[in-house]
Write a protein that holds these residues in place. Structure first.
Motif, PDB file in Angstrom:
ATOM      1  N   LYS A 227       0.831  -1.219   0.000  1.00  0.00           N
ATOM      2  CA  LYS A 227       0.000   0.000   0.000  1.00  0.00           C
ATOM      3  C   LYS A 227       0.862   1.265   0.000  1.00  0.00           C
ATOM      4  O   LYS A 227       0.473   2.283  -0.575  1.00  0.00           O
ATOM      5  N   THR A 228       2.021   1.202   0.654  1.00  0.00           N
ATOM      6  CA  THR A 228       2.866   2.402   0.788  1.00  0.00           C
ATOM      7  C   THR A 228       3.177   3.042  -0.571  1.00  0.00           C
ATOM      8  O   THR A 228       3.093   4.260  -0.726  1.00  0.00           O
ATOM      9  N   ASP A 340      -2.208   6.993   6.786  1.00  0.00           N
ATOM     10  CA  ASP A 340      -1.890   5.567   6.698  1.00  0.00           C
ATOM     11  C   ASP A 340      -2.431   4.894   7.963  1.00  0.00           C
ATOM     12  O   ASP A 340      -2.478   5.510   9.023  1.00  0.00           O
ATOM     13  N   GLU A 341      -2.829   3.654   7.858  1.00  0.00           N
ATOM     14  CA  GLU A 341      -3.490   2.942   8.964  1.00  0.00           C
ATOM     15  C   GLU A 341      -4.642   3.808   9.477  1.00  0.00           C
ATOM     16  O   GLU A 341      -4.812   4.025  10.686  1.00  0.00           O
ATOM     17  N   GLY A 491       2.007  -1.398  10.247  1.00  0.00           N
ATOM     18  CA  GLY A 491       2.731  -0.800   9.126  1.00  0.00           C
ATOM     19  C   GLY A 491       4.214  -1.101   9.037  1.00  0.00           C
ATOM     20  O   GLY A 491       4.795  -0.938   7.979  1.00  0.00           O
TER      21      GLY A 491
HETATM   22 MG    MG Z   1       1.462  -0.012   5.327  1.00  0.00          MG
END
Ligand code: MG
Ligand code: ADP
Length: 618
Positions: A227-228, A340-341, A491
């Motif tokens: 995803k990053t 993120d998250e 993450g």
């Molecule tokens: Mg991630």
């Protein structure tokens, strides 16, 4: 009325015969009863005869049946319906009853979900006050290659189906199967190759075109599915475009902002961005400046970077808000925000923080939310922050990575620490051990050191220097074992973790999914071992049981035997599992998290206080 009374008496007399107890019944009544019994027998006989001959004579039999229950009228040996018909009739009735019960439950669930929905949209207070609503997504200079654009929606849908990508939203951007077709410049393609990234993963195939098109997006995909890259590469491209057009001057920026729930994750994301910016610069592209804005490190260094003008910033909420409040920099020209998250941030009582951060933006921005877990309630709430969002889903939100072999073992509380040593034999290092409490992390760390294991530890109680050092040593494989609280569960991408040991079962099944997701990343496989015992809450264990079943894992007998009454309601349809917390082992009506929240609200304790007590420093 009098008739029923009499009947009761007669029944009683029948019963009492068996008990050798004969109460006094007046003679008149006894006679009546006898007559009735004879009538009944006669009635049965005629009914039988009629069935045999096929003729009907309603008079007699109906007179006798009168007193029976409505439902029973057509059934039983007296009726003239064949047993087969009676059976199917009863079955149909039962099904209808079940169907309405199911609908009733689903409706009730919707109601509960509505009642717990956040009253206020996830927007800045100023936006809410002024009633600012943006109708269209931001425009970008990026377009998919012409030949992909000219393909039919049907063709795109076929690609999505092949990669199990589910997309929701208006004007879905097309999926693109190569990084080259996404039009990344050569140094980025080389950089990707160097990291072993050749073919995009499903979330990248659909997510990157959506982000490059300027769309707001919710991206949900398994842990370790890349995803990053989906949010970092586009922000680099956008910043590059801005810099080329008009170079950033002192104190300008950031143009793009990425917010993460934990410092180590922010640092990791910052490193990745720096790496790609470095590739670009070495190839003659303009230099992009990045900043890391997290707690526990000196403000001075960060400010020096920011003062030169910064394109991309990666931050944790606390430090970010402090710096914004102190006017160390502004978000005046920031047009790109990624959380993120995201569910972890909104869910943990950070929604007020998120609103505060939003309030520093001037004008429209592109907003992106990513996670491996995102229950319906959070998705709905998050959408209120987005403009015509695209939701990209790869796998069920909250499902565990299928590349992790999940083992669950029953270990008594007092035997756990010793059992860790045995467990460490399962695989080669590196191994990650998670525990909920800081004291447990310290105790395990100490025990392992005593036993000669090369271990390091991190938790919110340690100073940042020690945290960073532990992570670095573990990342470089100088240490074999990292013992951590949930600060390290979301993450973090360590190379090739072989085994994740859960010293305890997290209270929250989603934390379990994130914890075990530190292994089995991007095509590699890993093992996760979780210790459970009587002390673990039953609801979490049921969630775990169903998560294991979903991931086709072995369910240990003690978990399999857990079959509470309400388990039968699990597959009644609608959203799988609980719409509030995403757990698969219960429905929203039985959600312990929701119950806890409501209890706290009733007790007048603010949501933040309740959560702040248990959460590590973010
Ligand atoms: Mg991630
Ligand atoms: P997530 O955020 O989804 O948990 P990450 O973005 O941290 O996952 O990526 C996990 C690992 O997979 C990283 O080491 C990353 O370099 C690698 N990776 C990302 N995309 C790909 C790809 N397309 N092919 C191979 N490896 C990839």
């Amino acid at each position: 009325m009098s008739y029923t009374k009499k009947r009761r008496v007669s029944e009683k007399s029948d019963e009492s015969d068996d008990d050798n107890y004969v109460p006094y019944v007046p003679i008149k009544q006894r006679k009546k009863t006898q007559i009735k019994q004879v009538e009944k027998r006669l009635g049965r006989l005629t009914a039988l005869k009629e069935q045999e001959t096929g003729s009907t004579s309603e008079g007699t039999s109906e007179g006798v049946n009168d007193e029976d229950d409505d439902d029973e009228v057509n059934h039983g040996p007296k009726s003239r319906i064949s047993l087969l018909d009676q059976h199917s009739d009863l079955k149909r009735k039962a099904e209808a009853k079940k169907e309405t019960a199911r609908e009733k439950i689903l409706k009730e669930e919707e109601k509960i979900l509505e009642s717990v929905a956040e009253k206020q949209a996830l927007k800045a207070v100023s936006e809410l006050a002024k009633g600012i609503e943006y109708a269209d997504p931001i425009k970008t200079g990026w377009l998919p290659p012409k030949y992909i654009l000219s393909k039919s929606e049907e063709t795109h849908e076929k690609v999505r189906k092949k990669y199990h990508i589910l997309v929701e939203g208006e004007n879905k951007p097309p999926p693109i199967k190569t990084f080259r077709e996404m039009k990344f410049p050569k140094p980025i393609l080389h950089g990707l190759k160097k990291k072993g990234i050749i073919h995009p993963t499903p979330i990248q195939i659909q997510g990157i075109p959506a982000v490059l098109s300027g769309r707001d997006m919710i991206g949900i995909a398994f842990t370790g599915s890349g995803k990053t890259i989906v949010f970092t590469l586009p922000i680099i491209m956008f910043a590059l475009e801005q810099e080329k057009r008009l170079p950033f001057v002192n104190n300008e920026g950031p143009y793009g902002l990425i917010v993460c729930p934990a410092r180590e994750l922010a640092k990791q994301t910052h490193e990745i961005i720096k790496e790609f910016c470095g590739h670009l610069e070495r190839d003659g592209f303009p230099a992009l400046r990045t900043a890391l804005c997290i707690g526990g490190i000196s403000m001075k260094d960060q400010l020096a970077a920011i003062n030169r003008g910064v394109h991309i910033m990666v931050a944790t909420p606390g430090r970010l808000m402090a710096m914004l409040a102190d006017k160390k920099f502004t978000l005046d020209i920031c047009r790109y925000l990624c959380l993120d998250e995201a569910d972890r941030m909104i869910d943990m009582g950070f929604e007020e923080d998120v609103r505060t951060i939003f309030s520093y933006f001037k004008g429209q921005r592109q907003t992106l939310l990513f996670s491996a877990t995102m229950p319906k309630k959070i998705q709905n709430f998050a959408r209120s922050a987005l403009v015509k969002p695209i939701t990209v889903n790869v796998g069920r939100a909250g499902a565990a990575s299928l590349d992790v072999v999940q083992e669950v073992e029953y270990v008594k509380q007092e035997a756990k620490i010793v059992y860790i040593l045995e467990c460490l034999q399962k695989t080669a290092p590196p191994v990650l051990i998670f525990a909920e409490k800081k004291q447990d992390v310290d105790a395990i760390h100490e025990y392992l050191l005593l036993k000669g294991v090369e271990a390091v530890a991190i938790h919110g109680g340690k100073d940042q220097e020690e945290r960073t050092q532990s992570i670095d040593q573990f990342r470089k494989a100088e240490k074999d074992v990292l013992v951590a609280t949930d600060v390290a569960s979301k993450g973090l991408d360590f190379p090739d973790i072989k085994h994740v040991i859960n010293y305890d079962m997290p209270e929250d099944i989603e934390n379990y999914v994130h914890r075990i997701g530190r292994t089995g990343r991007c095509g590699k496989t890993g093992v996760a071992t979780t210790f459970i015992n009587k002390g673990v809450d039953e609801t979490v264990l049921l969630d775990l049981k169903h998560l294991l079943i979903e991931a086709k894992q072995k369910v240990p007998p003690f978990l399999f035997e857990m079959q509470p009454d309400n388990e039968k309601y699990l597959d009644i349809g609608g959203e799988a599992g609980c719409m509030y917390c995403g757990g698969l082992g219960h429905r929203i009506a039985d959600c312990p998290k929701l119950e806890a929240l409501q209890n706290k609200q009733v007790a007048g304790i603010g949501r933040r206080d309740y959560l702040a007590a248990g959460s590590a420093d973010y």
